[in-house]
Design a protein around this motif. Structure first.
Motif, short mmCIF file in Angstrom:
data_model
loop_
_atom_site.label_atom_id
_atom_site.label_comp_id
_atom_site.label_asym_id
_atom_site.label_seq_id
_atom_site.Cartn_x
_atom_site.Cartn_y
_atom_site.Cartn_z
N LEU A 55 -13.62 7.47 -18.27
CA LEU A 55 -13.46 6.71 -17.03
C LEU A 55 -14.02 7.47 -15.84
O LEU A 55 -14.72 6.91 -14.99
CB LEU A 55 -11.98 6.38 -16.81
CG LEU A 55 -11.41 5.27 -17.69
CD1 LEU A 55 -9.90 5.33 -17.74
CD2 LEU A 55 -11.88 3.90 -17.19
N LEU A 56 -13.73 8.77 -15.77
CA LEU A 56 -14.25 9.59 -14.66
C LEU A 56 -15.76 9.70 -14.74
O LEU A 56 -16.46 9.68 -13.71
CB LEU A 56 -13.59 10.97 -14.70
CG LEU A 56 -12.09 10.99 -14.40
CD1 LEU A 56 -11.50 12.36 -14.71
CD2 LEU A 56 -11.82 10.60 -12.95
N LEU A 57 -16.28 9.84 -15.96
CA LEU A 57 -17.73 9.85 -16.16
C LEU A 57 -18.36 8.57 -15.63
O LEU A 57 -19.36 8.60 -14.89
CB LEU A 57 -18.03 10.02 -17.66
CG LEU A 57 -19.43 9.68 -18.15
CD1 LEU A 57 -20.43 10.74 -17.71
CD2 LEU A 57 -19.45 9.54 -19.68
N LYS A 58 -17.77 7.43 -16.00
CA LYS A 58 -18.33 6.14 -15.60
C LYS A 58 -18.25 5.93 -14.10
O LYS A 58 -19.19 5.44 -13.47
CB LYS A 58 -17.61 5.01 -16.33
CG LYS A 58 -18.08 4.81 -17.75
CD LYS A 58 -19.57 4.49 -17.77
CE LYS A 58 -20.09 4.31 -19.17
NZ LYS A 58 -21.56 4.10 -19.15
N MET A 59 -17.13 6.28 -13.50
CA MET A 59 -17.00 6.14 -12.05
C MET A 59 -18.07 6.94 -11.33
O MET A 59 -18.72 6.45 -10.40
CB MET A 59 -15.61 6.60 -11.60
CG MET A 59 -14.47 5.71 -12.01
SD MET A 59 -12.92 6.36 -11.36
CE MET A 59 -11.73 5.57 -12.45
N LEU A 287 -5.58 2.32 -15.87
CA LEU A 287 -6.95 2.15 -16.35
C LEU A 287 -7.06 2.52 -17.83
O LEU A 287 -7.74 1.83 -18.60
CB LEU A 287 -7.90 3.03 -15.52
CG LEU A 287 -8.07 2.62 -14.05
CD1 LEU A 287 -8.88 3.68 -13.29
CD2 LEU A 287 -8.74 1.26 -13.93
N MET A 288 -6.39 3.60 -18.23
CA MET A 288 -6.42 3.99 -19.65
C MET A 288 -5.70 2.97 -20.52
O MET A 288 -6.10 2.72 -21.67
CB MET A 288 -5.82 5.38 -19.82
CG MET A 288 -6.74 6.48 -19.33
SD MET A 288 -6.10 8.14 -19.65
CE MET A 288 -5.01 8.33 -18.26
N TYR A 289 -4.66 2.36 -19.97
CA TYR A 289 -3.97 1.28 -20.69
C TYR A 289 -4.93 0.12 -20.95
O TYR A 289 -4.96 -0.44 -22.06
CB TYR A 289 -2.77 0.82 -19.87
CG TYR A 289 -2.03 -0.36 -20.44
CD1 TYR A 289 -1.07 -0.18 -21.44
CD2 TYR A 289 -2.27 -1.66 -19.99
CE1 TYR A 289 -0.38 -1.26 -21.98
CE2 TYR A 289 -1.59 -2.73 -20.52
CZ TYR A 289 -0.64 -2.54 -21.51
OH TYR A 289 0.04 -3.60 -22.04
N GLN A 290 -5.71 -0.23 -19.95
CA GLN A 290 -6.68 -1.32 -20.11
C GLN A 290 -7.70 -1.01 -21.20
O GLN A 290 -8.07 -1.87 -21.99
CB GLN A 290 -7.39 -1.58 -18.78
CG GLN A 290 -6.50 -2.13 -17.68
CD GLN A 290 -7.27 -2.38 -16.41
OE1 GLN A 290 -8.33 -3.01 -16.43
NE2 GLN A 290 -6.76 -1.90 -15.28
#
Length: 314
Positions: A55-59, A287-290
């Motif tokens: 997620l951090l990579l993508k952001m 976000l990780m839940y999603q």
């Protein structure tokens, strides 16, 4: 000296091959084939192999691309691989955790104040040409997990409450940890010292980290030492017991970048700063839940979050 250079080259080649194998799950090939803007440096953004890092990579990639930077995404296996890649100059930028750097890379004892450990790791890494950009409030630390209904029934909100209940009412409680946490000096021993209670060895259950939330959900144990960022906390109706005496060292996430890359692209710090300013444990867990539980696409999840926070433009 030649042998070290050769080692770095070999590691770089291995990571590049690994990235080529895993890259397709995170980014479309067409993105890599776009013509590069003439006035922008190509930035390689790295990640460890875990959802919060994806997620951090993508952001980071989405923000850099919006501002005209061509981006290469590289997923590595673990902390050692991503750090080696950065020191070898293969990765320009990735998100690291303060205590991971302090203990794992720099081989120093933990510091329990969040600002102090950030200053310490920043100063040490600066000598290696690695710059720590402003840290976030996302603290991917250890935490004590309990079932929400059990914690409410016993009146447990803090670890001090847990220690009191354990000593006065429920001394048969079972605690689960991974093997490493039972052996570490700052592990179960520190928990018992700081909160002044002792869990008998026959009430300590060792298991893989990935199984800890499930063990609590199924009441095989009452308490587990798990990760505060675990997406299953919400799904399994668990609660984090508040660490009121600062048992756990902080693992706050911050972007780290090669100094040479930052010197050539000074605006990157300002572009990424808004991400660090908005992420915290609550929204990162959501976000990780999603991604992990609802199986939403990681890129789309990251994009929607950045749009919601007005970091990306519609």
């Amino acid at each position: 000296m030649k042998s070290k250079v050769g080692l770095y080259l070999a590691v770089a080649m291995f990571i590049l091959l690994l990235s080529a194998c895993t890259h397709g799950t995170l980014e479309k090939t067409s993105e890599l084939n776009k013509p590069l803007p003439l006035n922008k440096t190509k930035i390689t953004v790295g990640s460890k192999s875990m959802t919060e890092q994806y997620l951090l990579l993508k952001m980071t990639s989405l923000v850099l691309r919006e501002h005209g930077y061509p981006v290469n995404e590289m997923v590595t296996l673990d902390s050692d691989a991503v750090r080696t890649a950065m020191e070898a100059g293969v990765i320009d930028l990735y998100w690291e955790y303060t205590t991971t750097a302090r203990q794992y890379y720099q081989k120093q004892p933990p510091i329990y104040d969040a600002d102090e450990v950030y200053r310490a790791v920043s100063e040490t890494d600066a000598k290696k040409g690695i710059v720590w950009l402003p840290k976030s409030n996302f603290n991917s630390s250890w935490a004590l997990l309990m079932r929400d209904d059990v914690a409410q029934q016993l009146g447990i909100r803090t670890i001090s409450d847990l220690a009191r209940v354990f000593k006065e009412k429920r001394s048969t409680m079972k605690f689960a940890t991974n093997d490493e946490y039972q052996q570490r000096e700052d592990g179960i021993k520190r928990l018992q010292d700081i909160y002044d209670f002792v869990v008998p060895k026959n009430q300590l259950v060792a298991m893989d980290t990935s199984l800890l939330p499930q063990a609590v959900k199924e009441s095989r144990v009452e308490v587990a030492v798990g990760l505060a960022s675990d997406s299953r906390i919400k799904d399994h109706h668990l609660v984090i017991v508040e660490d009121d005496r600062h048992l756990f060292p902080p693992y706050q996430a911050a972007p780290v970048i090669i100094k040479k890359t930052l010197d050539q692209n000074e605006e990157i710090s300002g572009l990424i700063k808004p991400i660090a300013e908005v992420i915290d444990n609550n929204n990162m867990r959501d976000l990780m839940y999603q991604v992990d539980i609802l199986h939403k696409d990681v890129t789309q999840t990251a994009r929607e979050f950045l749009l919601q926070k007005h970091i990306l433009q519609p």
